[in-house]
Design an enzyme around this catalytic site. Structure first.
Site, PDB file in Angstrom:
ATOM      1  N   LYS A 273       0.880  -1.169   0.000  1.00 22.39           N
ATOM      2  CA  LYS A 273       0.000   0.000   0.000  1.00 22.39           C
ATOM      3  C   LYS A 273       0.911   1.210   0.000  1.00 22.39           C
ATOM      4  O   LYS A 273       1.644   1.470   0.972  1.00 22.39           O
ATOM      5  CB  LYS A 273      -0.909   0.023   1.230  1.00 22.39           C
ATOM      6  CG  LYS A 273      -1.792   1.278   1.232  1.00 22.39           C
ATOM      7  CD  LYS A 273      -2.620   1.468   2.474  1.00 22.39           C
ATOM      8  CE  LYS A 273      -3.153   2.907   2.486  1.00 22.39           C
ATOM      9  NZ  LYS A 273      -3.777   3.268   3.765  1.00 22.39           N
TER      10      LYS A 273
ATOM     11  N   GLY B  41      -8.344   9.783   9.473  1.00 24.52           N
ATOM     12  CA  GLY B  41      -8.730   9.943  10.873  1.00 24.52           C
ATOM     13  C   GLY B  41      -9.772  11.008  11.134  1.00 24.52           C
ATOM     14  O   GLY B  41     -10.160  11.229  12.281  1.00 24.52           O
TER      15      GLY B  41
ATOM     16  N   ALA C  59      -9.703   5.891   3.785  1.00 25.94           N
ATOM     17  CA  ALA C  59      -9.563   7.067   4.655  1.00 25.94           C
ATOM     18  C   ALA C  59     -10.812   7.936   4.674  1.00 25.94           C
ATOM     19  O   ALA C  59     -11.442   8.181   3.651  1.00 25.94           O
ATOM     20  CB  ALA C  59      -8.367   7.925   4.264  1.00 25.94           C
TER      21      ALA C  59
ATOM     22  N   THR D 240      -9.005   3.841  11.874  1.00 25.75           N
ATOM     23  CA  THR D 240      -9.388   4.664  13.020  1.00 25.75           C
ATOM     24  C   THR D 240     -10.852   4.507  13.402  1.00 25.75           C
ATOM     25  O   THR D 240     -11.185   4.475  14.596  1.00 25.75           O
ATOM     26  CB  THR D 240      -9.128   6.145  12.697  1.00 25.75           C
ATOM     27  OG1 THR D 240      -7.799   6.266  12.213  1.00 25.75           O
ATOM     28  CG2 THR D 240      -9.307   7.015  13.916  1.00 25.75           C
TER      29      THR D 240
END
Lengths: 250, 250, 250, 250
Positions: free
Chosen positions: B96, B157, B183, B206
């Site tokens: 990644k 996050g 994300a 997260t």
């Protein structure tokens, strides 16, 4: 155990299905099974309880609770009468109360709805009213004794999703009875969102029955309602304007 | 069978997990199992492959594929070096690829990212780049040989969800490789939405590891990704401005 | 000429101001002038018509029409009484009708509101009711003879903007009287949006009186209402999913 | 005084117009005048500076600054060449830099754009690049010496408005040069929103030239840009989840 409780009855599934819009009884049956619903609403106007090979047969065969609704009623008087016929015919005192203002919007008439709710509660019904997303009306409906409140996300069959999440949150915050998001859902993420906003359950029909592949959408909705409920219980991360690295490392 | 296929490898789960942000290794393990993920990304910067009792141990024990990432790299050169170290240490040529512009936004640097992708593809890597939501850059990354493209929904996050669904749709429409939303996801409905937009998978960390109850949120994300995928395949109803009754009746 | 006409009266400005929330009378006066409003609502509960140096003085001095409101009333009876006191004291039969359900949400009570509207219309008032964004209630209010309907964008003072543009559109489409967006506006673009949705005017107070620089925000709102009205009349381009070059060239 | 300053030049108007899409030169002239713009972008590909009766004539006659653009260029080399031709022909070293990735999306190519910007700055141009809404690329463009950055709200001509306000805010927060919202605007409220997000100006063409009544929409945009700028300077009220009465009274 995380059962939905309405008027003392427990439900393992938080997805309530409607029966309208299905192209055939077989498609409907497949979708209902795929959804794993435990309660399904049926329009009194459309059914003949004596007839075999009907929606009611399907529900009985699979042990799915029937929730008669008063779709097509435009006045409190009409809705009360319809609910009583349903009680007699179907031997249930539960009713999904719909009092519609007009054929164009299919939106609830707040004044007639409140009056019908009050009369039906007085008459011993367990009343689950389909209402707009007005927090004040939702509160009044609870005050007159409704067993749940069922605000819309958007007009029936529109697939517009939850137009005003803020109102749904306001309703949930003050509610002492279950809040069931009813109408407007078009796809799975919106059903999950309803649960994340704090709704206790989701009611939908068209989104499944008119999807290209109804049984597949029924599975999607089943999973989405579970996902949203779990997410609500899990306690999501706060929203932040800026990035946050996932360090410190484990 | 509806497996996710990346570079010829098949995955039953469309939820890729990250490992950052967990308060303890035990919490992480519980969450990974609850998520039913089959591939998990680990920051090379943070791990010591030789160490026992590490994240890698957990992944090995449960047969979860390790996807090393280049988190913390700010230049193509640094990312390429980190990817090579990962290949040697972890015996995988998958990576990644993250090339971050700055610590403040953690947003990808488009120029360095593209250069690193090109070099790693030339070097035999299976490259899965974390990119912004620019359809042009996503297309360029595919053109240089990346095995998937992984656009963000919002900054890492942030929990802001998918800021620009329109861009994700544009990326999906043109992509010949899997698109993985990576994300920004904060809650389950957003993971479902990513799938409904046509993404092939969702990557998140997260939202699970920092939730109040990580394992419960992991279940929510598992169900939400499934729900969104099913809804995409089911063919949702069109959005309508006006109500539509669910008649004619069945 | 593009005047706003309510009950036969013409207004050059489509921005109706409220007076609540201003830190001083001087600040209020400056903001009212900057806004170029021609009608301003004043809470009967707060004013003493006999007193000099009051809000009423300011309005009289600048020839701004006074629109008394029934803020603080929780029942139809209370609102009707307040409206009558206002008529006597201020020599106007216009009234902005507010019947609030509770102090917490400040949302209108639909049942009490409708009853009060009906009684005031019968009593010869020109009634401008503050209502929620329910298209059904808006229609009922028009049917009982209200001279305009004034749906909220969001709760009073929240600055949340227009939570449900779809409902405002539904209200506008059916309305035979002017629709005035009332409550919830936080910034200029939202006032412009209200006009683009087809509202005939915008009513706001807090967004101006509690801004850091009230007179500057009053100018902003003045320009925004004009902009939105012009845009509505200009006939905007359709929304397109894809880019369209501006060729062929002139 | 609240002038817009770009590269030392002052502009009283914060609305930059484009010329594409107008059905006739007369319609364009009327719209430009109604907009009160002081700078207008013209595609080098489309003009013949020697020809009379052209767009350039109109701009000269009304003292509107010409900003040549490189529309239709797909590579840095092509854009640099076009900019040089424009400098020679129009005697201006200002250029709106466009380097498009493809005809389908008309989105900027980030790599070619950055390279072209660098070369043109080195060559003494005042460079105003049309870019996507990536905060990293915007920052890079400023670092190589661009006099402004011009992120899109949505694809050219789409009328989708500002798809990702969060990104525009991130760009504005870090920018040391003016940020000009360029492309995607469909109606007035969106132009106001751009200014409220902190943009220094708005550039648009199609929203005006292809509106049903272009000159009326030009006025709308003029007022909307002013409104948004004033609102930004006025300091809006914070957003609140709950209602807030406008008491204490004045």
């Amino acid at each position: 155990d995380d059962a939905l409780v309405i008027a003392g009855e427990r439900f393992g599934s938080r997805l309530v299905m409607g029966t309208g819009g299905a192209p055939s009884l077989q498609v409907l049956e497949d979708a209902l099974l795929a959804s794993e619903t435990e309660m399904t609403t049926v329009a009194m106007r459309r059914i003949d309880p004596a007839q075999t090979g009907s929606v009611l047969d399907v529900l009985r065969r699979h042990g799915i609770r029937v929730l008669p609704n008063t779709a097509g009623c435009f006045t409190a008087a009409d809705a009360v009468l319809t609910a009583r016929l349903a009680r007699e015919a179907l031997e249930t005192n539960w009713v999904k109360l719909e009092v519609i203002a007009d054929e164009h919007t299919l939106l609830p008439d707040p004044v007639e709805l409140l009056e019908a709710a009050e009369r039906l509660v007085d008459d011993g019904f367990v009343v689950l009213p389909y209402t707009n997303d007005d927090p004040v009306l939702a509160h009044r409906l609870e005050q007159v004794g409704c067993a749940a409140v069922m605000p819309l996300g958007a007009p029936i069959g529109s697939g517009l999703g939850i137009r005003n999440p803020h109102n749904i949150e306001l309703i949930v915050e003050r509610a002492g009875v279950p809040v069931v998001l009813d109408a407007g859902i078009g796809t799975a993420s919106e059903a999950a969102q309803a649960m994340e906003l704090g709704c206790s359950a989701v009611l939908l029909a068209t989104a499944v029955t008119r999807a290209q592949r109804p049984a597949v959408m029924a599975q999607a909705m089943r999973d989405a309602v579970r996902a949203g409920r779990l997410a609500r219980r899990a306690g999501r991360i706060p929203v932040r304007r800026y990035a946050q690295p996932s360090s410190p490392p484990v």
